[in-house]
Write a protein that holds these residues in place. Sequence first.
Motif: not given
Length: 245
Positions: A54, A121, A125, A128, A140
């Motif tokens: 995050n 997390s 992530n 994703k 990313r």
Amino acid sequence: MASPSRRLQTKPVITCFKSVLLIYTFIFWITGVILLAVGIWGKVSLENYFSLLNEKATNVPFVLIGTGTVIILLGTFGCFATCRASAWMLKLYAMFLTLIFLVELVAAIVGFVFRHEIKNSFKNNYGKALKQYNATGDYRSDAVDKIQTTLHCCGVTGYRDWKDTNYYSEKGFPKSCCKLEGCSPQRDADKVNNEGCFIKVMTVIESEMGVVAGISFGVACFQLIGIFLAYCLSRAITNNQYEIV
């Protein structure tokens, strides 16, 4: 007021305290430099991992850099206060050391309590990032490529994770999954790494963050010595009305 004889007897004690506190302050200043270096190193070498956590996690290196800078400034102030033998400056120095110690202690407790959430997390992530992977250079997708290339892994738990992505349906496996540099795997599973990245990343993060946590814990405990020395020297100066001639 203390008698001249008592003041004379106290001078060697205060001189000893000053010498030890000066040595401590110099070492404390060095730890600030180390924390600053660790923060910069973490920003450079662990940026790919932090980018898949995050947004708050990306601030960890900056916290270390800020803490190191504050310690360097505080160490300089402590050296000046010790040389001047100023009671109020030494008390202020001890107060700042106490404040930094409490902040570091709270940060360490929070990091320990929420360590499992950090792992979950990252895993979520990363998944994703695979689904949104487009190889166009967004941060990313770039982080996924760097992690897979560096750690020789593919997907979250294995190369099969890619088969559920839009990128795979259009182009196959990305080149970052290749076992050999420069290969073009497309849909050939034999040419890609079969190990998932999650376990490897967690191993890297735990080992690297263990170093960071160890250094931070050592610095925090080391501050207790400075608090004690600064307080004792300040009290000795106040009680005996000691002044540098």
